[in-house]
Scaffold this active site. Structure first.
Site, PDB file in Angstrom:
ATOM      1  N   ARG A 164     107.557 102.180  26.913  1.00 20.23           N
ATOM      2  CA  ARG A 164     107.097 103.169  25.924  1.00 20.23           C
ATOM      3  C   ARG A 164     108.188 104.170  25.528  1.00 20.23           C
ATOM      4  O   ARG A 164     107.905 105.339  25.265  1.00 20.23           O
ATOM      5  CB  ARG A 164     105.886 103.957  26.457  1.00 20.23           C
ATOM      6  CG  ARG A 164     104.710 103.093  26.788  1.00 20.23           C
ATOM      7  CD  ARG A 164     104.074 102.605  25.508  1.00 20.23           C
ATOM      8  NE  ARG A 164     103.300 101.404  25.724  1.00 20.23           N
ATOM      9  CZ  ARG A 164     102.015 101.359  25.973  1.00 20.23           C
ATOM     10  NH1 ARG A 164     101.327 102.443  26.015  1.00 20.23           N
ATOM     11  NH2 ARG A 164     101.408 100.214  26.147  1.00 20.23           N
ATOM     12  N   SER A 236      95.747 105.023  24.797  1.00 19.59           N
ATOM     13  CA  SER A 236      96.022 105.614  26.114  1.00 19.59           C
ATOM     14  C   SER A 236      96.560 107.026  25.925  1.00 19.59           C
ATOM     15  O   SER A 236      97.519 107.215  25.181  1.00 19.59           O
ATOM     16  CB  SER A 236      97.103 104.825  26.852  1.00 19.59           C
ATOM     17  OG  SER A 236      96.710 103.502  27.028  1.00 19.59           O
ATOM     18  N   GLU A 332     101.185 110.281  27.099  1.00 14.76           N
ATOM     19  CA  GLU A 332     101.904 109.359  26.232  1.00 14.76           C
ATOM     20  C   GLU A 332     101.855 109.913  24.809  1.00 14.76           C
ATOM     21  O   GLU A 332     102.708 109.653  23.985  1.00 14.76           O
ATOM     22  CB  GLU A 332     101.219 107.994  26.294  1.00 14.76           C
ATOM     23  CG  GLU A 332     102.100 106.898  25.786  1.00 14.76           C
ATOM     24  CD  GLU A 332     101.341 105.690  25.282  1.00 14.76           C
ATOM     25  OE1 GLU A 332     102.008 104.810  24.749  1.00 14.76           O
ATOM     26  OE2 GLU A 332     100.122 105.625  25.395  1.00 14.76           O
TER      27      GLU A 332
HETATM   28  N1  EPU Z   1      91.129 100.484  35.405  1.00 12.50           N
HETATM   29  C1  EPU Z   1      90.210 101.188  36.161  1.00 12.50           C
HETATM   30  N2  EPU Z   1      89.102 101.650  35.542  1.00 12.50           N
HETATM   31  C2  EPU Z   1      88.839 101.426  34.230  1.00 12.50           C
HETATM   32  C3  EPU Z   1      89.790 100.693  33.463  1.00 12.50           C
HETATM   33  C4  EPU Z   1      90.924 100.252  34.078  1.00 12.50           C
HETATM   34  O1  EPU Z   1      90.380 101.404  37.347  1.00 12.50           O
HETATM   35  O2  EPU Z   1      87.793 101.870  33.736  1.00 12.50           O
HETATM   36  C5  EPU Z   1      92.344  99.990  36.085  1.00 12.50           C
HETATM   37  C6  EPU Z   1      92.133  98.592  36.559  1.00 12.50           C
HETATM   38  O3  EPU Z   1      92.749  98.485  37.805  1.00 12.50           O
HETATM   39  C7  EPU Z   1      92.898  97.757  35.579  1.00 12.50           C
HETATM   40  C8  EPU Z   1      94.032  98.681  35.259  1.00 12.50           C
HETATM   41  O4  EPU Z   1      93.441  99.985  35.231  1.00 12.50           O
HETATM   42  O5  EPU Z   1      93.332  96.570  36.155  1.00 12.50           O
HETATM   43  C9  EPU Z   1      94.721  98.384  33.970  1.00 12.50           C
HETATM   44  O6  EPU Z   1      93.814  98.520  32.901  1.00 12.50           O
HETATM   45  P1  EPU Z   1      94.140  97.924  31.459  1.00 12.50           P
HETATM   46  O7  EPU Z   1      94.514  96.500  31.573  1.00 12.50           O
HETATM   47  O8  EPU Z   1      93.018  98.280  30.563  1.00 12.50           O
HETATM   48  O9  EPU Z   1      95.463  98.638  31.037  1.00 12.50           O
HETATM   49  P2  EPU Z   1      96.053 100.102  31.203  1.00 12.50           P
HETATM   50  O10 EPU Z   1      97.158 100.053  32.180  1.00 12.50           O
HETATM   51  O11 EPU Z   1      94.960 101.082  31.457  1.00 12.50           O
HETATM   52  C10 EPU Z   1      97.892  99.686  29.399  1.00 12.50           C
HETATM   53  C11 EPU Z   1      98.392 100.318  28.147  1.00 12.50           C
HETATM   54  C12 EPU Z   1      97.434 100.049  26.989  1.00 12.50           C
HETATM   55  C13 EPU Z   1      97.366  98.552  26.795  1.00 12.50           C
HETATM   56  C14 EPU Z   1      96.873  97.926  28.103  1.00 12.50           C
HETATM   57  C15 EPU Z   1      96.910  96.414  28.060  1.00 12.50           C
HETATM   58  C16 EPU Z   1      99.684 102.241  28.890  1.00 12.50           C
HETATM   59  C17 EPU Z   1      99.749 103.723  28.962  1.00 12.50           C
HETATM   60  N3  EPU Z   1      98.570 101.747  28.349  1.00 12.50           N
HETATM   61  O12 EPU Z   1      96.655 100.333  29.741  1.00 12.50           O
HETATM   62  O13 EPU Z   1      97.997 100.634  25.814  1.00 12.50           O
HETATM   63  O14 EPU Z   1      96.503  98.194  25.734  1.00 12.50           O
HETATM   64  O15 EPU Z   1      97.740  98.300  29.190  1.00 12.50           O
HETATM   65  O16 EPU Z   1      98.234  95.997  28.123  1.00 12.50           O
HETATM   66  O17 EPU Z   1     100.629 101.563  29.288  1.00 12.50           O
HETATM   67  C18 EPU Z   1      97.990 102.481  24.302  1.00 12.50           C
HETATM   68  O18 EPU Z   1      99.166 102.647  24.595  1.00 12.50           O
HETATM   69  O19 EPU Z   1      97.403 103.230  23.491  1.00 12.50           O
HETATM   70  C19 EPU Z   1      97.220 101.408  24.952  1.00 12.50           C
HETATM   71  C20 EPU Z   1      95.928 101.235  24.739  1.00 12.50           C
END
Ligand code: EPU
Length: 336
Positions: A164, A236, A332
């Site tokens: 990012r 995010s 972010e």
């Molecule tokens: N999780 C929880 N509770 C929840 C949702 C998620 O504990 O309610 C945990 C779970 O362990 C899950 C992990 O968070 O495995 C990861 O969740 P997710 O795959 O939804 O991804 P994220 O790390 O929360 C990142 C990006 C998103 C992107 C997704 C998919 C960042 C800051 N965010 O989110 O980006 O869509 O991965 O690759 O890196 C954005 O930047 O606006 C965005 C949406």
């Protein structure tokens, strides 16, 4: 060049905040940028370049000039049997670009389907999702360097890409470069990248094609993330924090179910969504702002939030995570 005065930015920030800017200026081609760089009045005001405002939190009106690129369109610069080199206007809608690539059988951007934003901002933010990031396919970024008033082309290796982040986001360079075009190299023999999270599961019993990967990503995003045309958000709100292994081992003793992704020998990445959920903050509201139930990394505008409600709720999240896990969450989203 199009210039508007005392202009509402409601449609130019995905939180949907009804703030105003003194001037809103859109450039339509590179000639406009040369004109702008020689305009004394322009430099006498504060200014800021935006894309679709999908990563911005306006805390109030903007007393200056908001600049936006209206350079759109994608043109093939060259192609061979393996790949195509595509030059894309910085104001080109991101998901239209992904769709265009998928329709033409050009691989590389399909995991980045449905991300709100534009090509120029994507290259500055290095947007990422489902194991892919914009930088994977970027070949060059064409910019105008405001300090010298000249065009500068950055090869990908000069763009300083990381999670990012990029050269253009660094403190010293922020706001000094306006992006006019981004050149992408897309593959005609795509290698699929479907190991992140639920993507592979979604594709069970389906042929792995660009279209099916795009559709799987769209389905997952629609389930987890608010549609910004209906509920204001900036995706995010925080970055996923990196912590040292010792810190992680210590936390694991208290929270055996803590999720983590190794970054290297010493560092692990912790999902901020997990930390926020463990603090019991899912669904929490403050004024018109709310922690999104389905993905607590997202803060949403329930309709009448002020930027300050969103910022105050974000601060509460940071304080709670810090107190419970000794981890600093970094937004972010950029505050204006
Ligand atoms: N999780 C929880 N509770 C929840 C949702 C998620 O504990 O309610 C945990 C779970 O362990 C899950 C992990 O968070 O495995 C990861 O969740 P997710 O795959 O939804 O991804 P994220 O790390 O929360 C990142 C990006 C998103 C992107 C997704 C998919 C960042 C800051 N965010 O989110 O980006 O869509 O991965 O690759 O890196 C954005 O930047 O606006 C965005 C949406």
């Amino acid at each position: 060049m199009r210039i508007k005065q005392n202009y509402s930015l409601k449609k130019h920030n995905t939180f949907g905040l009804d703030v105003r800017t003194k001037y809103f200026l859109e450039y339509e081609n590179e000639a406009d940028l040369y004109t702008l760089m020689r305009d004394e009045y322009f430099f006498s005001e504060q200014f800021m370049h935006i894309g679709q405002g999908s990563n911005l939190l306006f805390l109030g009106d903007y007393n200056g000039i908001i600049v936006h690129s209206a350079i759109v369109g994608a043109e093939i610069l060259s192609e061979d049997e393996d790949s195509v080199l595509l030059s894309v206007g910085s104001g080109h809608d991101w998901d239209s670009l992904v769709s265009l690539c998928v329709e033409n059988g050009w691989g590389g951007l399909e995991n980045l389907s449905l991300i709100p934003g534009e090509a120029g901002a994507a290259a500055v933010q290095n947007i990422g999702a489902y194991g892919a990031e914009a930088a994977d396919c970027i070949e060059e970024v064409h910019t105008f360097y405001l300090v010298e008033g000249e065009k500068r082309i950055f090869k990908k290796s000069e763009c300083g890409y990381g999670y990012r982040t990029s050269f253009f986001k660094q403190e010293d360079n922020r706001g000094k470069y306006f992006v006019s075009r981004v050149v992408f190299r897309l593959s005609k023999k795509p290698e699929f990248n479907i190991d992140y999270g639920d993507v592979r599961k979604r594709l069970e019993n389906k042929e792995i094609t660009l279209k099916n990967v795009r559709n799987a990503v769209i389905e997952i995003r629609r389930e987890k993330l608010p549609n910004v045309s209906e509920i204001g958000s900036a995706g995010s709100f925080f970055m996923n924090p990196y912590i040292c292994k010792e810190h992680y081992e210590g936390l694991k003793k208290h929270y055996p179910d803590i999720k983590h992704y190794p970054v290297n020998e010493e560092v692990v990445k912790i999902p901020a969504a997990w930390l926020i959920e463990k603090c019991g903050l899912k669904g929490k509201t403050l004024g018109g702002a709310q922690i999104y139930e389905r993905q607590p990394l997202v803060i949403v505008n329930r309709g009448n939030a002020a930027g300050s409600d969103i910022a105050a709720l974000a601060e509460e999240v940071q304080a709670a995570v810090k107190e419970k896990f000794f981890i600093d969450l970094k937004p972010e989203v950029n505050y204006v």
